[in-house]
Design a protein around this motif. Sequence first.
Motif, PDB file in Angstrom:
ATOM      1  N   THR A   1       7.788 -11.084 -20.820  1.00  0.00           N
ATOM      2  CA  THR A   1       8.283 -10.375 -19.632  1.00  0.00           C
ATOM      3  C   THR A   1       8.473 -11.289 -18.432  1.00  0.00           C
ATOM      4  O   THR A   1       9.477 -11.172 -17.707  1.00  0.00           O
ATOM      5  N   VAL A   2       7.527 -12.182 -18.191  1.00  0.00           N
ATOM      6  CA  VAL A   2       7.586 -13.028 -16.991  1.00  0.00           C
ATOM      7  C   VAL A   2       8.885 -13.826 -16.909  1.00  0.00           C
ATOM      8  O   VAL A   2       9.560 -13.806 -15.873  1.00  0.00           O
ATOM      9  N   PRO A   3       9.303 -14.555 -17.969  1.00  0.00           N
ATOM     10  CA  PRO A   3      10.572 -15.285 -17.854  1.00  0.00           C
ATOM     11  C   PRO A   3      11.782 -14.372 -17.680  1.00  0.00           C
ATOM     12  O   PRO A   3      12.759 -14.764 -17.033  1.00  0.00           O
TER      13      PRO A   3
ATOM     14  N   GLY B   1       0.683 -16.003 -25.763  1.00  0.00           N
ATOM     15  CA  GLY B   1       1.593 -15.836 -24.627  1.00  0.00           C
ATOM     16  C   GLY B   1       2.578 -16.981 -24.516  1.00  0.00           C
ATOM     17  O   GLY B   1       3.764 -16.777 -24.222  1.00  0.00           O
ATOM     18  N   THR B   2       2.097 -18.199 -24.749  1.00  0.00           N
ATOM     19  CA  THR B   2       2.967 -19.370 -24.674  1.00  0.00           C
ATOM     20  C   THR B   2       4.033 -19.331 -25.772  1.00  0.00           C
ATOM     21  O   THR B   2       5.181 -19.719 -25.552  1.00  0.00           O
ATOM     22  N   GLN B   3       3.662 -18.854 -26.969  1.00  0.00           N
ATOM     23  CA  GLN B   3       4.646 -18.720 -28.046  1.00  0.00           C
ATOM     24  C   GLN B   3       5.757 -17.747 -27.648  1.00  0.00           C
ATOM     25  O   GLN B   3       6.942 -18.028 -27.847  1.00  0.00           O
ATOM     26  N   SER B   4       5.397 -16.605 -27.100  1.00  0.00           N
ATOM     27  CA  SER B   4       6.396 -15.625 -26.664  1.00  0.00           C
ATOM     28  C   SER B   4       7.255 -16.190 -25.543  1.00  0.00           C
ATOM     29  O   SER B   4       8.471 -15.970 -25.494  1.00  0.00           O
ATOM     30  N   LEU B   5       6.612 -16.906 -24.633  1.00  0.00           N
ATOM     31  CA  LEU B   5       7.350 -17.561 -23.545  1.00  0.00           C
ATOM     32  C   LEU B   5       8.411 -18.497 -24.105  1.00  0.00           C
ATOM     33  O   LEU B   5       9.570 -18.486 -23.669  1.00  0.00           O
ATOM     34  N   ALA B   6       8.029 -19.307 -25.100  1.00  0.00           N
ATOM     35  CA  ALA B   6       8.969 -20.257 -25.694  1.00  0.00           C
ATOM     36  C   ALA B   6      10.144 -19.535 -26.351  1.00  0.00           C
ATOM     37  O   ALA B   6      11.305 -19.952 -26.219  1.00  0.00           O
ATOM     38  N   VAL B   7       9.849 -18.448 -27.053  1.00  0.00           N
ATOM     39  CA  VAL B   7      10.899 -17.676 -27.735  1.00  0.00           C
ATOM     40  C   VAL B   7      11.905 -17.130 -26.727  1.00  0.00           C
ATOM     41  O   VAL B   7      13.123 -17.261 -26.902  1.00  0.00           O
TER      42      VAL B   7
END
Length: 453
Positions: free
Chosen positions: A410-412, A333-339
């Motif tokens: 999705t969250v960001p 999840g953190t990787q996707s957030l960073a992207v």
Amino acid sequence: MVKLNKDTREEYCNHLLQLLTKEELDQFREDFLQLHPTDQADFYIMLESEDRQKLYAIITAETMADIFQALELSEQKELIIELDERYAAEMINHLYADDAATFLAELDQVEAQAILTAMNTDDADDVKELMAYPPKTAGSIMTKEFISLSSTNTAQEVIEQLRMEAPNAETIYYLYVVDEHEQLVGVVSLRDLITAQSNELVENLMSTRVVSVGSSANQEDVAKLIKKYDFLAAPVVSPNGVLLGIVTVDDVIDVIEDEATEDLGEFTASRGATDVNVSAFTAAKKRAPWIVLLMFFGLITAGVIDQFEETLSQIVLLAAFIPLLMGSAGNAGTQSLAVVVRGLALGTLEKKGLARTLLREFSTGMMIGIICALALLIIIPIFYGSFMLAVIVGISIFCSLSVATVIGATVPLIINKLKIDPAFASGPFITTVNDILGLLIYFTIATSLLEFL
């Protein structure tokens, strides 16, 4: 004079220190001025207070201004305290207006006003103007030291103007053309000016399609514009088109660094506490709210485990894989957030399309989940002797990683739509949410397949 150009920086600094200690001040000054201002600043930081006082006595306020600009803010504050008020004001006079405004804005009002009062009136007025703009806007980071032209000037007249004004300008690679009302009407590059015939009019050389920014524009938008067009500077105009100043690329680099630091702070839930110079108390005050909030989120995790107590009591070995599931989902999840956060910051996400980005992240999570599941289907039976346990953990990690990447992406995006900085969707928050979802998935699957264990 001894040839020192081939000496290492350390050897050269030792040489200068010896000259200063022996009070061979004339030779010291001559050799010291051979250094680049950044190296001069590094040498300055090495000195004790007593030696710095010697330095102030033998170099001009103008030279000190170059050193001052190369120092960190905390170092600048220490320096200004040591200086005589008149010398300090003269030094600030030699700073570019934007650098002076940035520094004085960090002082308390009484100190800043004392320096402004002692400064040259015109310079002080420029600095006050910049300080009046809201922080992090184009107006607050622009400089007033630029060269403007009239369209009726000839190339030769502009060259003569440059000889007189260029030493005080921050950049001369772009020359801005204004009309009788000081409104921006064109821009001329130095290259076009130099290669033109001496009697060629500026109006024939200038480009009228000028890319500019408003004084109230966000500094991050200004940085993106300069990056997009590969500018060395961008003009700043008022709402009615009057040329107010320019934002130069060196200021943009500072903006990018500040914004990256701010995003990192948001991303790690430590905004305002990423500076190693802040005290432990300040750092704890900034970081504690998120940690306490996430601690309460952690109680939800405990509640999920408690709901599946019966499943755990029957197969205690399931507990051994909880850290594996939680860690993997949180990391994905953190990787996707960073992207996504980085894509939003650079503006590349809109070009790719939001739906396409979400689909890519979901597909990525599925592929990583398949790889992890296959690995576990091989490893778990070898070490734990249960293929069905491997199936449960494998299916769980596949589902968890697939969902985690979507949540992280999705969250960001949702936060960005709400006009909030997407970096606010911090890594710890995403990790905690994915921990909870991962546990729910894991125990739901384990409970459903419990009879096969």
